[in-house]
Design a protein around this motif. Structure first.
Motif: not given
Length: 549
Positions: A28-29, A241-243, A405-409
């Motif tokens: 999705e990102r 994270f997109g890159l 990415f999923a668990y950093a925020g």
């Protein structure tokens, strides 16, 4: 909806959260803001070279691994009677962490101060060389080293199939006048197509997502692949994270393509079932050269790298020359006296043990669903089948980046805690824990299970008192394999590393970055010792049956 259906639906949801959540959010990102991540990834100046190097590594390493694995498997079935114990030697490299083996080869084949290169330059005709003649930093050697480290996986699948096949067909071909090469080409290899195809698929996925060799060896000559490019993204703050997701998209597509090709190549697997007239008997055709092949492989792949690690760990510095008078235990004292290293050992063992305690029951539950024992509908069974095998098609580095990415925020923040390591390990190990326990579960049959239920025992009591005792050996063997693979894990660990999540792989990478080569050797050997200790404990708890497996 029945209670059983609700339970299995809950289990499928848990598997989906483990496997799909990080990957779906990552994609999705990559597709957000008009696919900005993908556009940035494919607009990098070096992306063409990176893609070509990744493809070359995947294809080349797979070719090396398949060729070597098949040769070893065939040789193991042709060992003379007095040397049949050597059939276990090709799987010894599985106990050695790949990162430790790569570091050992680095000490041997570094062009300037590699011990083996230094010895080769002393040979007649090579005395004028000041470097080489071998260069482990070159793309060719990175491919070869990667293929060699992956060859035991091919050996396991092919050797198992050869044992199940027996020697009747090869003996019949020999009776009809076929030589060994013709028998191998026209009889053995065609019957091995499913195992070769499946193992090659696993290896190509591992090779495409390879991280260890390109990171440790490729930087000297700028040899980059997709996983190392993703790792560079994690080193910058804030992380793009997109890159990173855009760079990982080709690996996901490659995984899907490999799975589809596997099914096309194998087709109906029933075509490869053989009828055996004599049980558990190999071919009567033996050769002393088979023992030579296995012995040379063991010396080159295990003994030489380990010897280089041991010597370097006792050296004050890396000079490329052998000086026994200068050996010292200083590096061992300094490394084992380093509080950070000691803490990393404890965290490695603790997280691997906790993850094994979680992953093995999860795998057994998935195997229970796939075996047909449990009351589960076909749709839920299909979901369990797909989800339990999905991590195999995803490189560990990409999965680690997805978890970062999923668990950093928010809403769930795991980054910076040891919990994220456990979650990553469990997700990576579910396929192995499932498949290793599925076959023994099917072999037990339903008779004891149905007898227990007929006597009034509930599901939980039947599983705990009837099935688990019969599966003691397979469960212990699965635990040993899971522990080995988790203590070996390097790429996903580096992707989610933080100050509070330093494991042995992290400690090794940091020592390598600072050029502390004796310390690197010590940490690598500690990884080997930890792995072997965990395996021996698991197998001892499982008894003789688990050791035979």
């Amino acid at each position: 909806m029945s209670r059983s259906t609700l339970w299995w639906a809950f289990f499928v949801i848990v598997l989906a959260l483990l496997v799909l959540r990080p990957l779906v959010q990552l994609q999705e990102r990559a597709l957000a803001d008009g696919a900005r991540g993908l556009r940035e990834a494919f607009s990098l100046p070096t992306i063409g070279r990176v893609l070509a190097t990744t493809a070359a590594l995947g294809i080349g390493a797979t070719a090396v691994a398949v060729l070597l694995g098949v040769v070893l498997a065939v040789s193991a079935t042709m060992l003379p009677r007095g040397a049949r114990w050597m059939a276990a030697l090709p799987i010894v490299p599985l106990v050695v962490p790949p990162v430790a083996a790569i570091i050992g080869w680095l000490f041997l084949l570094a062009p300037n101060v590699g011990y083996l290169n230094t010895a080769l330059r002393s040979l007649p005709g090579l005395g004028g060389l000041t470097t080489g003649p071998l260069d482990i930093y070159s793309p060719t050697w990175i491919i070869v080293i990667t293929g060699v480290t992956l060859s035991p996986f091919v050996f396991l699948f092919v050797h198992s199939s050869l044992r199940d096949m027996g020697g009747e067909y090869a003996d019949a071909a020999a009776t009809c006048g076929a030589g060994r090469l013709r028998t191998l080409r026209t009889v053995t290899v065609p019957l091995l197509r499913p195992s070769i195809t499946y193992s090659a698929g696993i290896v190509v996925l591992l090779a495409l997502g390879q991280f260890n060799a390109p990171l440790l060896l490729g930087r000297a000559q700028g040899v980059d692949v997709l996983t190392t490019e993703m790792y560079k993204v994690t080193r910058d703050a804030p992380v793009d994270f997109g890159l990173g997701a855009g760079l990982g998209t080709p690996l996901i597509l490659a995984g899907v393509l490999v799975v589809v090709l596997q099914r096309i190549v194998v087709g109906d697997s029933a075509r490869f079932v053989v009828a055996r007239g004599r049980a558990e008997r190999g071919s009567a055709r033996t050769s002393p050269w088979a023992a030579v092949v296995v012995a040379v492989y063991t010396v080159v792949v295990v003994v030489l790298p380990m010897a280089a690690l041991v010597y370097m760990s006792l050296s004050p510095y890396w000079s490329g020359s052998i000086d026994l008078a200068a050996l010292t235990t200083g590096a061992w004292r300094d490394t084992l006296g380093d509080r950070l290293v000691v803490n990393s050992i404890g965290l490695s063992v603790r997280t691997a043990a906790i993850a094994a305690v979680v992953a093995v029951p999860v795998g057994l539950t998935a195997a229970w669903a796939l075996s047909g024992f449990g009351r589960i509908g076909p749709r839920l069974r299909g979901a369990v089948d797909v989800l339990s095998m999905a991590p195999v098609a995803v490189p560990a580095a990409l999965l680690g980046f997805g978890f970062l990415f999923a668990y950093a925020g928010p809403p769930v923040v795991l980054y910076g805690s040891s919990t994220i390591l456990v979650v990553v390990y469990v997700t990576l190990m579910v396929p192995h824990a499932t498949r290793m326990q599925l076959a023994p579960l099917l072999a037990i049959g339903r008779s004891s299970y149905e007898a227990s239920r007929a006597c009034g025992a509930g599901m939980v009591r039947t599983v705990a008192r009837v099935l688990v005792p019969q599966l003691r050996g397979p469960i212990a063997a699965t635990t040993a394999l899971v522990f080995v693979l988790m203590t070996h894990e390097f790429s996903a660990t580096l992707m989610v590393r933080s100050v509070r999540t330093r494991v042995l792989g992290t400690a090794l990478a940091e020592a390598y970055e600072f050029g502390l080569y004796p310390k690197v050797a010590v940490v690598a050997l500690v990884m080997v010792v930890v792995t072997m200790a965990g395996v021996l404990i698991a197998l001892a708890l499982g008894g003789k049956e688990s050791i035979r497996r």
